[in-house]
Design a protein around this motif. Structure first.
Motif, PDB file in Angstrom:
ATOM      1  N   ASP A   7       0.875  -1.385   0.192  1.00  0.00           N
ATOM      2  CA  ASP A   7      -0.033   0.048   0.013  1.00  0.00           C
ATOM      3  C   ASP A   7       0.700   1.228  -0.049  1.00  0.00           C
ATOM      4  N   TYR A   8       1.795   1.214   0.805  1.00  0.00           N
ATOM      5  CA  TYR A   8       2.919   2.244   0.887  1.00  0.00           C
ATOM      6  C   TYR A   8       3.565   2.712  -0.561  1.00  0.00           C
ATOM      7  N   ARG A   9       3.886   1.540  -1.060  1.00  0.00           N
ATOM      8  CA  ARG A   9       4.534   1.551  -2.362  1.00  0.00           C
ATOM      9  C   ARG A   9       3.765   2.159  -3.414  1.00  0.00           C
ATOM     10  N   ALA A  20      12.366  -0.419  -2.044  1.00  0.00           N
ATOM     11  CA  ALA A  20      13.612  -0.634  -1.307  1.00  0.00           C
ATOM     12  C   ALA A  20      14.572   0.092  -0.785  1.00  0.00           C
ATOM     13  N   SER A  21      14.760   0.630  -2.115  1.00  0.00           N
ATOM     14  CA  SER A  21      16.100   1.822  -1.916  1.00  0.00           C
ATOM     15  C   SER A  21      15.643   2.712  -1.047  1.00  0.00           C
ATOM     16  N   HIS A  22      14.437   3.467  -0.954  1.00  0.00           N
ATOM     17  CA  HIS A  22      13.949   4.484  -0.251  1.00  0.00           C
ATOM     18  C   HIS A  22      13.748   4.077   1.378  1.00  0.00           C
ATOM     19  N   MET A  23      13.470   2.709   1.561  1.00  0.00           N
ATOM     20  CA  MET A  23      13.417   2.117   2.957  1.00  0.00           C
ATOM     21  C   MET A  23      14.850   1.818   3.462  1.00  0.00           C
ATOM     22  N   GLN A  24      15.784   1.613   2.493  1.00  0.00           N
ATOM     23  CA  GLN A  24      17.159   1.189   3.007  1.00  0.00           C
ATOM     24  C   GLN A  24      17.219  -0.181   3.518  1.00  0.00           C
ATOM     25  N   VAL A  25      16.559  -0.768   2.495  1.00  0.00           N
ATOM     26  CA  VAL A  25      16.548  -2.367   2.827  1.00  0.00           C
ATOM     27  C   VAL A  25      16.935  -3.164   1.426  1.00  0.00           C
ATOM     28  N   PRO A  26      17.569  -4.142   1.595  1.00  0.00           N
ATOM     29  CA  PRO A  26      17.783  -4.899   0.296  1.00  0.00           C
ATOM     30  C   PRO A  26      16.554  -5.179  -0.470  1.00  0.00           C
ATOM     31  N   PHE A  27      16.813  -5.274  -1.814  1.00  0.00           N
ATOM     32  CA  PHE A  27      15.637  -5.501  -2.514  1.00  0.00           C
ATOM     33  C   PHE A  27      15.039  -6.928  -2.202  1.00  0.00           C
ATOM     34  N   ARG A  28      15.781  -7.963  -1.896  1.00  0.00           N
ATOM     35  CA  ARG A  28      15.281  -9.293  -1.797  1.00  0.00           C
ATOM     36  C   ARG A  28      14.377  -9.057  -0.484  1.00  0.00           C
ATOM     37  N   ALA A  47       9.963   2.021   8.433  1.00  0.00           N
ATOM     38  CA  ALA A  47      11.010   2.451   7.231  1.00  0.00           C
ATOM     39  C   ALA A  47      10.077   2.870   5.823  1.00  0.00           C
ATOM     40  N   ALA A  48       9.060   2.364   5.941  1.00  0.00           N
ATOM     41  CA  ALA A  48       7.960   2.635   4.583  1.00  0.00           C
ATOM     42  C   ALA A  48       7.704   4.030   4.689  1.00  0.00           C
ATOM     43  N   ALA A  49       7.243   4.425   5.934  1.00  0.00           N
ATOM     44  CA  ALA A  49       6.670   5.899   6.240  1.00  0.00           C
ATOM     45  C   ALA A  49       7.822   6.911   5.807  1.00  0.00           C
ATOM     46  N   MET A  50       9.148   6.609   6.324  1.00  0.00           N
ATOM     47  CA  MET A  50       9.972   7.338   6.071  1.00  0.00           C
ATOM     48  C   MET A  50      10.457   7.293   4.400  1.00  0.00           C
ATOM     49  N   ALA A  51      10.477   6.222   3.956  1.00  0.00           N
ATOM     50  CA  ALA A  51      10.427   6.081   2.497  1.00  0.00           C
ATOM     51  C   ALA A  51       9.545   7.060   1.789  1.00  0.00           C
ATOM     52  N   LEU A  52       8.289   7.186   2.144  1.00  0.00           N
ATOM     53  CA  LEU A  52       7.376   8.115   1.466  1.00  0.00           C
ATOM     54  C   LEU A  52       7.732   9.562   1.883  1.00  0.00           C
TER      55      LEU A  52
END
Length: 83
Positions: A7-9, A20-28, A47-52
């Motif tokens: 939903d965030y994405r 994944a990049s904006h959340m700063q987590v590996p893609f996998r 992390a998802a909120a910070m990515a947004l």
């Protein structure tokens, strides 16, 4: 309603790799979270909120942010001293 990482994405209109990049987590790791192979924990939600927020800042557009995130940003901005 509880939001999922997908939903965030989708709010941001980005790909899984971009999120994944904006959340700063590996893609996998991101793929596993979105697929439900890994539990979407509070840490991931933050992390998802910070990515947004990062995406909104880069675009100079907050129209897609959920109300709760917008309100938090307003409160934080009001606490900043004038430049």
């Amino acid at each position: 309603m509880t939001l999922t990482v997908a939903d965030y994405r989708k709010m941001a209109g980005v790909t899984q790799a971009e999120m994944a990049s904006h959340m700063q987590v590996p893609f996998r790791t991101y793929q596993d979270i979105e697929a439900g192979k890994v539990t979407f924990r509070p840490l991931h939600e933050t992390a998802a909120a910070m990515a947004l927020i990062r995406i909104a800042a880069a675009r100079q557009d907050t129209s897609f942010l959920p109300a709760g995130i917008k309100n938090t940003l307003r409160l934080a901005a009001s606490a900043l001293p004038p430049e």
